[in-house]
Design a protein around this motif. Structure first.
Motif, PDB file in Angstrom:
ATOM      1  N   GLY A  94     -51.527  -2.938  -1.739  1.00  0.00           N
ATOM      2  CA  GLY A  94     -51.053  -1.594  -1.459  1.00  0.00           C
ATOM      3  C   GLY A  94     -51.189  -0.681  -2.663  1.00  0.00           C
ATOM      4  O   GLY A  94     -51.497  -1.109  -3.786  1.00  0.00           O
ATOM      5  N   TYR A  95     -50.939   0.593  -2.420  1.00  0.00           N
ATOM      6  CA  TYR A  95     -51.092   1.592  -3.489  1.00  0.00           C
ATOM      7  C   TYR A  95     -50.092   1.353  -4.616  1.00  0.00           C
ATOM      8  O   TYR A  95     -50.415   1.517  -5.795  1.00  0.00           O
ATOM      9  CB  TYR A  95     -50.912   2.997  -2.904  1.00  0.00           C
ATOM     10  CG  TYR A  95     -51.091   4.113  -3.906  1.00  0.00           C
ATOM     11  CD1 TYR A  95     -52.276   4.245  -4.625  1.00  0.00           C
ATOM     12  CD2 TYR A  95     -50.081   5.039  -4.147  1.00  0.00           C
ATOM     13  CE1 TYR A  95     -52.449   5.268  -5.554  1.00  0.00           C
ATOM     14  CE2 TYR A  95     -50.240   6.065  -5.059  1.00  0.00           C
ATOM     15  CZ  TYR A  95     -51.427   6.170  -5.759  1.00  0.00           C
ATOM     16  OH  TYR A  95     -51.583   7.185  -6.683  1.00  0.00           O
ATOM     17  N   LEU A  96     -48.876   0.958  -4.257  1.00  0.00           N
ATOM     18  CA  LEU A  96     -47.852   0.720  -5.278  1.00  0.00           C
ATOM     19  C   LEU A  96     -48.240  -0.457  -6.163  1.00  0.00           C
ATOM     20  O   LEU A  96     -48.073  -0.408  -7.393  1.00  0.00           O
ATOM     21  CB  LEU A  96     -46.507   0.472  -4.606  1.00  0.00           C
ATOM     22  CG  LEU A  96     -45.272   0.483  -5.508  1.00  0.00           C
ATOM     23  CD1 LEU A  96     -45.131   1.839  -6.196  1.00  0.00           C
ATOM     24  CD2 LEU A  96     -44.017   0.181  -4.701  1.00  0.00           C
ATOM     25  N   ALA A  97     -48.757  -1.529  -5.566  1.00  0.00           N
ATOM     26  CA  ALA A  97     -49.209  -2.679  -6.363  1.00  0.00           C
ATOM     27  C   ALA A  97     -50.430  -2.311  -7.199  1.00  0.00           C
ATOM     28  O   ALA A  97     -50.588  -2.792  -8.331  1.00  0.00           O
ATOM     29  CB  ALA A  97     -49.523  -3.858  -5.450  1.00  0.00           C
ATOM     30  N   PHE A  98     -51.286  -1.460  -6.661  1.00  0.00           N
ATOM     31  CA  PHE A  98     -52.471  -1.028  -7.409  1.00  0.00           C
ATOM     32  C   PHE A  98     -52.080  -0.248  -8.657  1.00  0.00           C
ATOM     33  O   PHE A  98     -52.711  -0.385  -9.715  1.00  0.00           O
ATOM     34  CB  PHE A  98     -53.356  -0.171  -6.499  1.00  0.00           C
ATOM     35  CG  PHE A  98     -54.551   0.434  -7.196  1.00  0.00           C
ATOM     36  CD1 PHE A  98     -55.654  -0.341  -7.525  1.00  0.00           C
ATOM     37  CD2 PHE A  98     -54.562   1.778  -7.533  1.00  0.00           C
ATOM     38  CE1 PHE A  98     -56.751   0.210  -8.176  1.00  0.00           C
ATOM     39  CE2 PHE A  98     -55.656   2.336  -8.175  1.00  0.00           C
ATOM     40  CZ  PHE A  98     -56.751   1.551  -8.502  1.00  0.00           C
ATOM     41  N   LEU A  99     -51.038   0.570  -8.573  1.00  0.00           N
ATOM     42  CA  LEU A  99     -50.568   1.316  -9.744  1.00  0.00           C
ATOM     43  C   LEU A  99     -50.117   0.378 -10.857  1.00  0.00           C
ATOM     44  O   LEU A  99     -50.252   0.700 -12.038  1.00  0.00           O
ATOM     45  CB  LEU A  99     -49.424   2.253  -9.347  1.00  0.00           C
ATOM     46  CG  LEU A  99     -49.789   3.489  -8.523  1.00  0.00           C
ATOM     47  CD1 LEU A  99     -48.532   4.200  -8.052  1.00  0.00           C
ATOM     48  CD2 LEU A  99     -50.655   4.439  -9.345  1.00  0.00           C
ATOM     49  N   SER A 100     -49.598  -0.772 -10.481  1.00  0.00           N
ATOM     50  CA  SER A 100     -49.120  -1.727 -11.485  1.00  0.00           C
ATOM     51  C   SER A 100     -50.238  -2.579 -12.070  1.00  0.00           C
ATOM     52  O   SER A 100     -50.133  -3.039 -13.205  1.00  0.00           O
ATOM     53  CB  SER A 100     -48.059  -2.650 -10.867  1.00  0.00           C
ATOM     54  OG  SER A 100     -46.973  -1.910 -10.350  1.00  0.00           O
ATOM     55  N   ARG A 101     -51.351  -2.760 -11.331  1.00  0.00           N
ATOM     56  CA  ARG A 101     -52.343  -3.759 -11.747  1.00  0.00           C
ATOM     57  C   ARG A 101     -53.765  -3.228 -11.862  1.00  0.00           C
ATOM     58  O   ARG A 101     -54.697  -4.016 -12.023  1.00  0.00           O
ATOM     59  CB  ARG A 101     -52.339  -4.909 -10.740  1.00  0.00           C
ATOM     60  CG  ARG A 101     -50.989  -5.582 -10.534  1.00  0.00           C
ATOM     61  CD  ARG A 101     -51.152  -6.835  -9.700  1.00  0.00           C
ATOM     62  NE  ARG A 101     -52.011  -7.811 -10.356  1.00  0.00           N
ATOM     63  CZ  ARG A 101     -52.483  -8.897  -9.756  1.00  0.00           C
ATOM     64  NH1 ARG A 101     -52.192  -9.136  -8.482  1.00  0.00           N
ATOM     65  NH2 ARG A 101     -53.282  -9.731 -10.401  1.00  0.00           N
TER      66      ARG A 101
END
Length: 491
Positions: free
Chosen positions: A156-163
């Motif tokens: 997801g977009y939120l996980a993409f922001l972290s990784r």
């Protein structure tokens, strides 16, 4: 035309006025984020002008064509008075020919800049709505490009922001050689650099790149670049210890299976026979081509690794903006459509209030509000009877919301379906149903949840006991007893 000396004097004056303008900008009050960002952009523009003017001034002092030396010599010669009056005459002739020519002194420009204060209408055009004037990152387009990459793990977009900068783990090595991956890295790199120039104009980005480049070159030579350790010092060696380069076909392979299938092909057999017939005449040139292909491949890998290292460094510097972006995205995901619309409307009202702030400061200072009543839509305290009618003086704390205090019964009843309370219940692993209305303590929420689960379980048990079965003789048993007797062969 101005003399070289006059051009130098004008350049020195401009530099001094720019320095004074920077000092004036530092002395201006900066309360909001937008005012601070406007200050940084103006100071950055002044610094660029100082750099450009200093470069021109350096060229004038260099005096490559000797014009400045000739003009100084003419002023210091025995006939300096005649030179002076001749220049004075040319100035008078110029003004006589152009009597109405408009001229604006340099100080007028800086006085006009000082009158502007911290208002800057062009600042809103630099950022998208998602970036909120440089407070958050807008990686939605980058995320779409990531999703379209073949072979990457979906998230997801939120996980993409972290990784998104975890290049050693979430990006497989086989896709790093593709043109799509390089285009994705270029897009991400260009966006981060653009965000630096817009949100942090005073940050020394060239110095960061230079320091990162030195560190990267050292790690690359030692084979310690994250994600590229196994690639360094290797030459794509196959199981027989020979490089996967076909001397006969003059072609480099990066996959062992493809290389083995190529050796069995008819085209390769013919090329191998032709090479053997030449008795090694062109083997040297083929080896050179092989070495050239290996160097080109290593250079491409080094360029990709450099982009990854630089993006990781940019993401490290933008750590605060990155965390704020994740918190903002997570908060927006918990909002309903109506709450998003209300939030946007409230933000627009705040911006309008900030624009009129300079005109309304005097009026705000005169507002008499000893009871600390809430402000109404017109910016003035609401009537006291309305304050008592809605019970806005009564505090309703909620431990599930992180001990947040709600003023008034209406706001308290409404908050049970809002994002803050829903997020708190989600953190407790309890569904936010109507049964938990009025529950504000964590201990009470857990107790009620255990009671609901026990009641549900007992109802299921009761259902098993209520269901009855009858045997051939007409005896009635519960489902459990009937199944036990039948299993034992009694019935």
């Amino acid at each position: 035309m101005d003399t070289v000396i006059e051009q130098q004097r004008s350049a020195h004056e401009e530099i001094e006025r720019l320095e004074q303008a920077i000092i004036s900008q530092y002395l201006l009050p900066k309360k909001t984020h937008k005012e601070k960002l406007t200050f940084e952009h103006r100071v950055n523009d002044y610094l660029d002008r100082i750099a450009n003017t200093s470069a021109k001034l350096c060229d004038l002092y260099t005096d490559r064509d000797g014009t400045r030396a000739k003009q100084i010599q003419a002023l210091s010669a025995p006939n300096e008075f005649s030179e002076f009056y001749e220049r004075l005459k040319s100035i008078k002739d110029h003004h006589r020919r152009y009597p109405n020519q408009h001229f604006e002194p340099m100080e007028v420009e800086f006085l006009r800049e000082a009158e502007k204060g911290t208002e800057d209408d062009d600042l809103d055009r630099l950022f998208s709505g998602e970036e909120s004037n440089g407070r958050f990152l807008d990686l939605n387009n980058i995320f779409e490009a990531y999703i379209n990459l073949k072979g990457v793990s979906k998230m997801g977009y939120l996980a993409f922001l972290s990784r998104f900068d975890d290049f050693a783990d979430i990006y497989p090595k086989h896709i790093k050689k593709s043109a799509e991956y390089k285009s994705y890295l270029t897009l991400l790199y260009q966006y981060l650099e653009s965000f630096f120039s817009r949100a942090k104009p005073l940050y020394n980005l060239p110095d960061l790149r230079e320091r990162t480049r030195k560190q990267f070159d050292q790690q690359w030579s030692e084979g310690k670049v994250p994600g590229w350790e196994k690639k360094l010092g290797e030459d794509d060696v196959d199981m027989n210890g020979e490089a996967m380069f076909c001397l006969a076909c003059e072609k480099q392979f990066s996959n062992q299976a493809v290389f083995e299938n190529h050796l069995k092909g008819k085209k390769h057999v013919k090329a191998q026979a032709a090479l053997a017939s030449k008795q090694g005449a062109d083997v040297g040139s083929v080896v050179e081509k092989r070495e050239k292909a290996r160097m080109e491949k290593e250079e491409k890998e080094k360029q990709v690794a450099w982009f990854e290292t630089l993006i990781s460094k940019y993401a490290e510097v933008l750590g605060q903006e990155r965390e704020d972006t994740k918190a903002n995205v997570e908060r927006k995901q918990a909002l309903t459509d109506r709450e998003r619309a209300l939030e946007q409307e409230q933000q627009e009202n705040i911006e309008d209030t900030n624009e009129l702030g300079s005109d309304s400061d005097d009026d705000d200072d005169k507002i008499y509000n000893p009871l600390k009543l809430p402000l109404g839509w017109d910016g003035k305290p609401i009537p006291y009877w309305l304050y008592k009618l809605h019970g806005l003086g009564v505090e309703y704390p909620c431990e599930i919301c992180g001990n947040y205090v709600y003023m008034g019964r209406k706001a308290f009843d409404k908050h049970f379906q809002e994002w803050r309370h829903a997020q708190g219940m989600r953190a407790l692993a309890i569904p936010n149903t109507r049964q938990f209305h009025e529950i504000t303590l964590i201990e009470d929420a857990y107790a009620l949840w255990e009671k609901i689960k026990a009641t549900t379980k007992s109802e299921e048990t009761k259902a098993d006991q209520i269901e009855e079965y009858e045997d051939e003789r007409g005896n009635v048993f519960s489902k459990k007893t009937y199944d036990d007797l039948k299993r034992q062969g009694i019935l």
